[in-house]
Motif scaffolding. Structure first.
Motif, PDB file in Angstrom:
ATOM      1  N   PHE A   1      13.479  -4.382   5.791  1.00 12.22           N
ATOM      2  CA  PHE A   1      12.209  -3.677   5.986  1.00 12.22           C
ATOM      3  C   PHE A   1      11.580  -3.429   4.620  1.00 12.22           C
ATOM      4  CE2 PHE A   1      14.557  -2.821   9.814  1.00 12.22           C
ATOM      5  CZ  PHE A   1      13.597  -2.914  10.812  1.00 12.22           C
ATOM      6  N   THR A   2      10.238  -3.332   4.577  1.00 17.91           N
ATOM      7  CA  THR A   2       9.560  -3.201   3.288  1.00 17.91           C
ATOM      8  C   THR A   2       9.761  -1.822   2.653  1.00 17.91           C
ATOM      9  OG1 THR A   2       7.493  -2.613   4.420  1.00 17.91           O
ATOM     10  CG2 THR A   2       7.757  -4.917   3.739  1.00 17.91           C
ATOM     11  N   TRP A   3      10.001  -1.851   1.361  1.00 16.20           N
ATOM     12  CA  TRP A   3      10.084  -0.673   0.499  1.00 16.20           C
ATOM     13  C   TRP A   3       9.163  -0.928  -0.682  1.00 16.20           C
ATOM     14  CZ3 TRP A   3      13.175   3.787   0.750  1.00 16.20           C
ATOM     15  CH2 TRP A   3      14.055   3.845   1.830  1.00 16.20           C
ATOM     16  N   PHE A   4       8.480   0.103  -1.122  1.00 16.51           N
ATOM     17  CA  PHE A   4       7.534  -0.023  -2.221  1.00 16.51           C
ATOM     18  C   PHE A   4       7.786   1.071  -3.252  1.00 16.51           C
ATOM     19  CE2 PHE A   4       5.528  -1.663   1.609  1.00 16.51           C
ATOM     20  CZ  PHE A   4       5.147  -2.916   1.189  1.00 16.51           C
ATOM     21  N   TYR A   5       7.115   0.921  -4.388  1.00  7.94           N
ATOM     22  CA  TYR A   5       7.148   1.955  -5.416  1.00  7.94           C
ATOM     23  C   TYR A   5       5.763   2.581  -5.475  1.00  7.94           C
ATOM     24  CZ  TYR A   5       7.663   4.484  -9.731  1.00  7.94           C
ATOM     25  OH  TYR A   5       7.700   5.488 -10.660  1.00  7.94           O
ATOM     26  N   SER A   6       5.690   3.886  -5.291  1.00 11.86           N
ATOM     27  CA  SER A   6       4.417   4.600  -5.359  1.00 11.86           C
ATOM     28  C   SER A   6       4.114   4.931  -6.812  1.00 11.86           C
ATOM     29  CB  SER A   6       4.478   5.892  -4.545  1.00 11.86           C
ATOM     30  OG  SER A   6       3.336   6.679  -4.813  1.00 11.86           O
ATOM     31  N   ARG A   7       3.018   4.396  -7.322  1.00  8.88           N
ATOM     32  CA  ARG A   7       2.608   4.707  -8.703  1.00  8.88           C
ATOM     33  C   ARG A   7       2.134   6.141  -8.815  1.00  8.88           C
ATOM     34  NH1 ARG A   7      -1.842   0.517  -9.759  1.00  8.88           N
ATOM     35  NH2 ARG A   7      -2.313   1.182  -7.643  1.00  8.88           N
ATOM     36  N   THR A   8       1.561   6.687  -7.742  1.00  8.03           N
ATOM     37  CA  THR A   8       1.068   8.058  -7.742  1.00  8.03           C
ATOM     38  C   THR A   8       2.207   9.064  -7.754  1.00  8.03           C
ATOM     39  OG1 THR A   8      -0.825   7.309  -6.458  1.00  8.03           O
ATOM     40  CG2 THR A   8      -0.449   9.681  -6.553  1.00  8.03           C
ATOM     41  N   ARG A   9       3.138   8.874  -6.815  1.00  6.24           N
ATOM     42  CA  ARG A   9       4.261   9.817  -6.683  1.00  6.24           C
ATOM     43  C   ARG A   9       5.456   9.449  -7.562  1.00  6.24           C
ATOM     44  NH1 ARG A   9       3.081   8.477  -1.363  1.00  6.24           N
ATOM     45  NH2 ARG A   9       5.149   7.583  -1.139  1.00  6.24           N
ATOM     46  N   GLN A  10       5.415   8.250  -8.110  1.00  4.44           N
ATOM     47  CA  GLN A  10       6.502   7.725  -8.939  1.00  4.44           C
ATOM     48  C   GLN A  10       7.849   7.812  -8.220  1.00  4.44           C
ATOM     49  OE1 GLN A  10       6.254   9.434 -12.881  1.00  4.44           O
ATOM     50  NE2 GLN A  10       4.477   8.174 -13.349  1.00  4.44           N
ATOM     51  N   GLU A  11       7.849   7.268  -6.991  1.00  2.03           N
ATOM     52  CA  GLU A  11       9.072   7.237  -6.202  1.00  2.03           C
ATOM     53  C   GLU A  11       9.016   6.082  -5.212  1.00  2.03           C
ATOM     54  OE1 GLU A  11       9.131  11.022  -4.242  1.00  2.03           O
ATOM     55  OE2 GLU A  11       7.708  10.405  -2.706  1.00  2.03           O
ATOM     56  N   LEU A  12      10.167   5.724  -4.669  1.00  2.00           N
ATOM     57  CA  LEU A  12      10.237   4.689  -3.652  1.00  2.00           C
ATOM     58  C   LEU A  12       9.758   5.242  -2.318  1.00  2.00           C
ATOM     59  CD1 LEU A  12      13.721   3.014  -4.255  1.00  2.00           C
ATOM     60  CD2 LEU A  12      11.505   2.384  -5.203  1.00  2.00           C
ATOM     61  N   TRP A  13       9.182   4.365  -1.507  1.00  2.00           N
ATOM     62  CA  TRP A  13       8.830   4.751  -0.146  1.00  2.00           C
ATOM     63  C   TRP A  13       9.023   3.567   0.786  1.00  2.00           C
ATOM     64  CZ3 TRP A  13       4.311   2.763   2.318  1.00  2.00           C
ATOM     65  CH2 TRP A  13       3.418   2.087   1.481  1.00  2.00           C
ATOM     66  N   ASN A  14       9.508   3.896   1.962  1.00  2.00           N
ATOM     67  CA  ASN A  14       9.756   2.917   3.007  1.00  2.00           C
ATOM     68  C   ASN A  14       8.562   2.924   3.952  1.00  2.00           C
ATOM     69  OD1 ASN A  14      11.594   2.930   6.007  1.00  2.00           O
ATOM     70  ND2 ASN A  14      11.283   1.120   4.780  1.00  2.00           N
ATOM     71  N   LYS A  15       7.873   1.794   4.062  1.00  2.00           N
ATOM     72  CA  LYS A  15       6.710   1.695   4.934  1.00  2.00           C
ATOM     73  C   LYS A  15       7.139   1.986   6.364  1.00  2.00           C
ATOM     74  CE  LYS A  15       2.508   0.591   6.143  1.00  2.00           C
ATOM     75  NZ  LYS A  15       1.459   1.525   5.927  1.00  2.00           N
ATOM     76  N   GLY A  16       6.553   3.000   6.970  1.00  2.00           N
ATOM     77  CA  GLY A  16       6.833   3.364   8.343  1.00  2.00           C
ATOM     78  C   GLY A  16       7.766   4.552   8.496  1.00  2.00           C
ATOM     79  N   ALA A  17       8.368   5.009   7.403  1.00  2.00           N
ATOM     80  CA  ALA A  17       9.311   6.130   7.499  1.00  2.00           C
ATOM     81  C   ALA A  17       8.641   7.383   8.051  1.00  2.00           C
ATOM     82  CB  ALA A  17       9.932   6.416   6.138  1.00  2.00           C
ATOM     83  N   THR A  18       7.384   7.601   7.721  1.00  6.80           N
ATOM     84  CA  THR A  18       6.652   8.763   8.214  1.00  6.80           C
ATOM     85  C   THR A  18       5.891   8.441   9.496  1.00  6.80           C
ATOM     86  OG1 THR A  18       6.375   9.549   5.956  1.00  6.80           O
ATOM     87  CG2 THR A  18       4.925  10.503   7.605  1.00  6.80           C
TER      88      THR A  18
ATOM     89  N   MET B   1       6.154  -3.329  -5.878  1.00  2.00           N
ATOM     90  CA  MET B   1       7.603  -3.214  -5.795  1.00  2.00           C
ATOM     91  C   MET B   1       8.192  -3.246  -7.197  1.00  2.00           C
ATOM     92  SD  MET B   1       8.707  -5.670  -2.630  1.00  2.00           S
ATOM     93  CE  MET B   1       8.208  -5.316  -0.955  1.00  2.00           C
ATOM     94  N   ASN B   2       9.180  -2.395  -7.417  1.00  4.21           N
ATOM     95  CA  ASN B   2       9.972  -2.519  -8.637  1.00  4.21           C
ATOM     96  C   ASN B   2      11.288  -3.176  -8.227  1.00  4.21           C
ATOM     97  OD1 ASN B   2      11.453  -0.450  -7.446  1.00  4.21           O
ATOM     98  ND2 ASN B   2      10.919   1.092  -8.961  1.00  4.21           N
ATOM     99  N   GLU B   3      12.199  -3.352  -9.182  1.00  8.39           N
ATOM    100  CA  GLU B   3      13.455  -4.030  -8.854  1.00  8.39           C
ATOM    101  C   GLU B   3      14.226  -3.295  -7.758  1.00  8.39           C
ATOM    102  OE1 GLU B   3      15.807  -5.991 -12.047  1.00  8.39           O
ATOM    103  OE2 GLU B   3      14.329  -5.057 -13.387  1.00  8.39           O
ATOM    104  N   GLU B   4      14.216  -1.963  -7.813  1.00  2.90           N
ATOM    105  CA  GLU B   4      14.958  -1.184  -6.825  1.00  2.90           C
ATOM    106  C   GLU B   4      14.357  -1.308  -5.431  1.00  2.90           C
ATOM    107  OE1 GLU B   4      16.690   3.331  -6.055  1.00  2.90           O
ATOM    108  OE2 GLU B   4      15.267   3.011  -7.695  1.00  2.90           O
ATOM    109  N   SER B   5      13.032  -1.223  -5.319  1.00  4.54           N
ATOM    110  CA  SER B   5      12.415  -1.318  -3.988  1.00  4.54           C
ATOM    111  C   SER B   5      12.548  -2.731  -3.421  1.00  4.54           C
ATOM    112  CB  SER B   5      10.957  -0.855  -4.012  1.00  4.54           C
ATOM    113  OG  SER B   5      10.171  -1.680  -4.836  1.00  4.54           O
ATOM    114  N   LEU B   6      12.472  -3.751  -4.276  1.00  5.97           N
ATOM    115  CA  LEU B   6      12.678  -5.115  -3.801  1.00  5.97           C
ATOM    116  C   LEU B   6      14.125  -5.292  -3.324  1.00  5.97           C
ATOM    117  CD1 LEU B   6      11.803  -7.979  -3.225  1.00  5.97           C
ATOM    118  CD2 LEU B   6      12.131  -8.507  -5.660  1.00  5.97           C
ATOM    119  N   SER B   7      15.065  -4.744  -4.059  1.00  7.05           N
ATOM    120  CA  SER B   7      16.468  -4.818  -3.645  1.00  7.05           C
ATOM    121  C   SER B   7      16.679  -4.138  -2.291  1.00  7.05           C
ATOM    122  CB  SER B   7      17.381  -4.177  -4.690  1.00  7.05           C
ATOM    123  OG  SER B   7      17.384  -4.936  -5.867  1.00  7.05           O
TER     124      SER B   7
END
Length: 109
Positions: free
Chosen positions: A49-66, A36-42
């Motif tokens: 609901f959990t949000w993470f930062y993808s190091r591969t895609r360099q973007e935020l992702w919401n666990k379960g959105a897909t 998590m970065n500051e934005e995903s933790l916020s």
């Protein structure tokens, strides 16, 4: 996590990404680990609901959105060094993208 603990996260030590260990609140199974970065933790704190930062895609992702396998946050704990989170969740469906309940299904030792 109370707001007064947010300033105790050592973002510099974590290079802006804090490891977040995700654990099932009921079964205590360790489900996954994400960053998590500051934005995903916020966003996690705002939405519940959990949000993470993808190091591969360099973007935020919401666990379960897909997948629809969301993680509803119960509690968040900050470790003693201020550089790792433990997130207790109510897991909807499976946690692992492989279809396994947890990402830790391959015994190493």
């Amino acid at each position: 996590m109370t707001g007064n603990l947010l300033h105790e996260i050592d973002w510099k030590k974590c290079n802006g990404l804090i490891p977040a260990i995700i654990q099932d609140k009921q079964t205590k199974d360790v489900l996954m680990m994400g960053y998590m970065n500051e934005e995903s933790l916020s966003k996690t704190l705002e939405t519940g609901f959990t949000w993470f930062y993808s190091r591969t895609r360099q973007e935020l992702w919401n666990k379960g959105a897909t997948s629809g396998h969301y993680q509803k946050v119960g509690d968040i704990f900050l470790d003693c060094d201020g550089d790792t989170l433990l997130v207790l969740v109510d897991q909807q469906g499976v946690a692992c993208h492989t279809g396994e309940k947890t990402c830790f299904f391959r015994k190493f030792y």
